[in-house]
Design an enzyme around this catalytic site. Sequence first.
Site: not given
Length: 177
Positions: A93-96
């Site tokens: 999951r894309l995470h910043l």
Amino acid sequence: MNWQSGLVKTILEPKNLIISSEIAVVIADKYPKARHHYLVLPKEDIPSIFHLNKTHIPLLEELHLLGRNIIEVRGKEISDFQVGFHAEPSMQRLHLHVISKDFISHSLKTKKHWNSFNTDLFVTHDKLCHMLEKENSVQRLPKTLKDQLLATPLKCNQCEFVAKNMPTLKEHLLDHC
Ligand code: AMP
Ligand code: ZN
């Protein structure tokens, strides 16, 4: 669920959501590498930066907005934070990452930890958006470059000091506080 799905599991628990919008959520990093370390994830199931194109830029702006929100909520200044993505993420999951520049934490242990935030292995939000504007995708780093970046000497992020090992660097970082 495998270990790479840990973030997805974490965001399923409402108590873990520090901030939540229609589009994204903010959680605390479970193994913080600095005094403040948060992750901003979209609700949409985007696996990683390698699944982005320029149509995702408004979504990335929303993630950045939530990142600024958590810094404000904590009463901190954005100039004391790094906001961006790992060029080689390990978790799904894309995470910043929204991480304070002190890098004072018991969970900061290895050269890999340090260099993943303090070399080109860390891609700032601005740089990623620029890349998407220009190339419409994000490419993996060549292995030789990745290995080279991982082997970068342990240079302090606040002065010219180069540490011979992680314990020395960690001790040095305390002097900046
Ligand atoms: P990355 O290398 O960009 O994939 O970073 C993954 C981040 O997720 C690391 O900073 C980890 O400390 C953090 N992390 C790992 N498992 C969890 C979890 N279950 N909940 C919250 N953060 C996690
Ligand atoms: Zn220093």
